[in-house]
Design a protein around this motif. Structure first.
Motif, short mmCIF file in Angstrom:
data_model
loop_
_atom_site.label_atom_id
_atom_site.label_comp_id
_atom_site.label_asym_id
_atom_site.label_seq_id
_atom_site.Cartn_x
_atom_site.Cartn_y
_atom_site.Cartn_z
N SER A 30 10.51 -11.93 -1.70
CA SER A 30 9.19 -12.54 -1.55
C SER A 30 8.13 -11.47 -1.82
O SER A 30 8.35 -10.27 -1.60
CB SER A 30 9.02 -13.10 -0.14
OG SER A 30 9.17 -12.08 0.84
N VAL A 31 6.99 -11.92 -2.30
CA VAL A 31 5.88 -11.01 -2.59
C VAL A 31 5.22 -10.59 -1.29
O VAL A 31 4.89 -11.44 -0.45
CB VAL A 31 4.85 -11.68 -3.52
CG1 VAL A 31 3.67 -10.74 -3.77
CG2 VAL A 31 5.50 -12.09 -4.83
N LEU A 32 5.05 -9.28 -1.12
CA LEU A 32 4.43 -8.78 0.10
C LEU A 32 2.94 -9.08 0.11
O LEU A 32 2.30 -9.22 -0.94
CB LEU A 32 4.65 -7.27 0.21
CG LEU A 32 6.11 -6.79 0.31
CD1 LEU A 32 6.16 -5.27 0.31
CD2 LEU A 32 6.77 -7.35 1.55
N ASP A 33 2.39 -9.14 1.29
CA ASP A 33 0.95 -9.32 1.42
C ASP A 33 0.23 -8.05 0.96
O ASP A 33 0.75 -6.94 1.07
CB ASP A 33 0.57 -9.62 2.87
CG ASP A 33 1.10 -10.97 3.34
OD1 ASP A 33 1.28 -11.86 2.47
OD2 ASP A 33 1.34 -11.13 4.55
N VAL A 34 -0.99 -8.23 0.45
CA VAL A 34 -1.81 -7.09 0.04
C VAL A 34 -2.34 -6.39 1.27
O VAL A 34 -2.78 -7.03 2.23
CB VAL A 34 -2.98 -7.56 -0.85
CG1 VAL A 34 -3.87 -6.38 -1.21
CG2 VAL A 34 -2.45 -8.24 -2.10
N GLU A 35 -2.30 -5.06 1.27
CA GLU A 35 -2.85 -4.29 2.38
C GLU A 35 -3.59 -3.07 1.85
O GLU A 35 -3.30 -2.59 0.76
CB GLU A 35 -1.74 -3.84 3.33
CG GLU A 35 -0.69 -2.97 2.68
CD GLU A 35 0.39 -2.51 3.65
OE1 GLU A 35 0.21 -2.73 4.86
OE2 GLU A 35 1.39 -1.92 3.20
N GLU A 36 -4.55 -2.61 2.61
CA GLU A 36 -5.29 -1.41 2.26
C GLU A 36 -4.87 -0.28 3.19
O GLU A 36 -4.86 -0.44 4.41
CB GLU A 36 -6.80 -1.64 2.38
CG GLU A 36 -7.35 -2.61 1.34
CD GLU A 36 -8.87 -2.69 1.37
OE1 GLU A 36 -9.48 -1.92 2.15
OE2 GLU A 36 -9.44 -3.51 0.63
N LYS A 37 -4.51 0.87 2.58
CA LYS A 37 -4.04 2.00 3.37
C LYS A 37 -4.62 3.28 2.79
O LYS A 37 -4.94 3.34 1.59
CB LYS A 37 -2.50 2.08 3.34
CG LYS A 37 -1.81 0.86 3.93
CD LYS A 37 -0.30 0.94 3.76
CE LYS A 37 0.31 2.07 4.55
NZ LYS A 37 1.79 2.06 4.47
N PRO A 38 -4.75 4.33 3.59
CA PRO A 38 -5.18 5.64 3.06
C PRO A 38 -4.19 6.10 1.99
O PRO A 38 -2.98 5.86 2.10
CB PRO A 38 -5.15 6.56 4.29
CG PRO A 38 -5.28 5.62 5.45
CD PRO A 38 -4.56 4.37 5.05
N LEU B 12 0.75 -0.45 -6.57
CA LEU B 12 -0.61 -0.98 -6.58
C LEU B 12 -0.60 -2.49 -6.80
O LEU B 12 0.19 -3.01 -7.60
CB LEU B 12 -1.44 -0.32 -7.68
CG LEU B 12 -1.88 1.13 -7.44
CD1 LEU B 12 -2.53 1.69 -8.71
CD2 LEU B 12 -2.87 1.20 -6.28
N ASN B 13 -1.50 -3.18 -6.12
CA ASN B 13 -1.63 -4.62 -6.30
C ASN B 13 -2.35 -4.95 -7.60
O ASN B 13 -2.13 -6.01 -8.19
CB ASN B 13 -2.39 -5.22 -5.11
CG ASN B 13 -2.60 -6.71 -5.25
OD1 ASN B 13 -1.64 -7.47 -5.31
ND2 ASN B 13 -3.86 -7.14 -5.33
N GLU B 14 -3.22 -4.03 -8.05
CA GLU B 14 -3.96 -4.26 -9.29
C GLU B 14 -4.27 -2.91 -9.92
O GLU B 14 -4.17 -1.86 -9.27
CB GLU B 14 -5.26 -5.03 -9.02
CG GLU B 14 -6.19 -4.32 -8.06
CD GLU B 14 -7.42 -5.16 -7.73
OE1 GLU B 14 -8.42 -4.57 -7.29
OE2 GLU B 14 -7.38 -6.39 -7.91
N ASP B 15 -4.62 -2.92 -11.20
CA ASP B 15 -4.93 -1.68 -11.90
C ASP B 15 -6.18 -1.03 -11.32
O ASP B 15 -7.12 -1.72 -10.90
CB ASP B 15 -5.15 -1.95 -13.40
CG ASP B 15 -3.87 -2.38 -14.09
OD1 ASP B 15 -2.78 -2.04 -13.58
OD2 ASP B 15 -3.95 -3.04 -15.14
N VAL B 16 -6.18 0.30 -11.32
CA VAL B 16 -7.34 1.06 -10.85
C VAL B 16 -7.88 1.87 -12.03
O VAL B 16 -7.11 2.54 -12.72
CB VAL B 16 -6.96 2.01 -9.70
CG1 VAL B 16 -8.15 2.89 -9.31
CG2 VAL B 16 -6.47 1.21 -8.50
#
Length: 221
Positions: A25-33, A42-46
């Motif tokens: 299953s696809v993991l939820d998006v999270e923000e971390k240091p 990465l969830n999306e390109d930076v």
């Protein structure tokens, strides 16, 4: 649709991929240091807001030059360039490479203004055996002889000391009219100068502060 053969069930690549993905299953998006993101995706390109590196840099140790100055150079017919300075990785080049000049450059250093090519050290005839200029045989001041002709203790010529050159340095300043560079034994004679006045022949032989300051020439060279 899958095909059946004796003992083997064949399915298409698409079906196989669907079966594999059905177990994850696809993991939820999270923000971390960023320091806690090792091993994550990465969830999306930076995209960087700046160029990295910020300007063209050298991929090798060598000399930054103008390509038009060295076209046709060969071991039997070398092109001689005046090395006017050095650029290391992290430096901001101050000198500009002009006609028949070069800057010694290290890997990763930014390409200086005026240069469009780098000649690697191995392709240089000799950076040591063919020095661009003579060296001083005494401590003193590098001057233009025409500026100090006729100087005497009672009628000294005053020159502006614009800098200092030590043995091993590559002079950055050029000696112009009524100017001088403090110079040490073994240091290369800077551009514009053709003579050296020893300390004892100036009125500031014991001066210790850093340039700029003014000296009086007591004896002509």
């Amino acid at each position: 649709m899958g095909k059946e053969t004796p003992g083997i069930i064949m399915i298409s690549v698409e079906e196989a991929l669907e079966k594999v993905l059905s177990y994850v299953s696809v993991l939820d998006v999270e923000e971390k240091p960023i320091l806690q993101c090792l091993g994550q995706v990465l969830n999306e390109d930076v995209y960087s807001a700046i160029d990295v590196p910020p300007r063209d840099n050298s991929a090798m140790d060598g000399y930054a030059v103008r390509a038009e100055d060295v076209v046709g150079a060969t071991p039997s017919s070398p092109v001689f360039l005046d090395v006017i300075g050095e650029v290391k990785a992290g430096d901001i080049p101050k000198e500009e490479v002009g006609a028949l000049s070069a800057l010694r450059i290290m890997t990763g250093a930014p390409i200086p203004r005026g240069a469009d090519s780098v000649v690697q050290f191995e392709d240089v005839y000799s950076a040591i055996d063919v020095p661009p200029r003579d060296n001083s045989a005494m401590d003193g001041y590098a001057v233009r002889a025409e500026d100090v002709v006729g100087a005497t203790p009672s009628s000294p010529v005053f020159l502006d000391v614009i800098g200092e050159v030590k043995a091993g340095d590559i002079p950055k300043e050029e000696v112009g009219a009524l100017s001088a560079l403090r110079i040490m034994t073994g240091a290369p004679i800077p551009r514009g100068a053709d003579s050296v006045v020893q300390f004892e022949d100036t009125d500031e032989a014991l001066r210790r502060e850093r340039p700029p300051f003014q000296i009086g020439i007591l004896h002509q060279v």
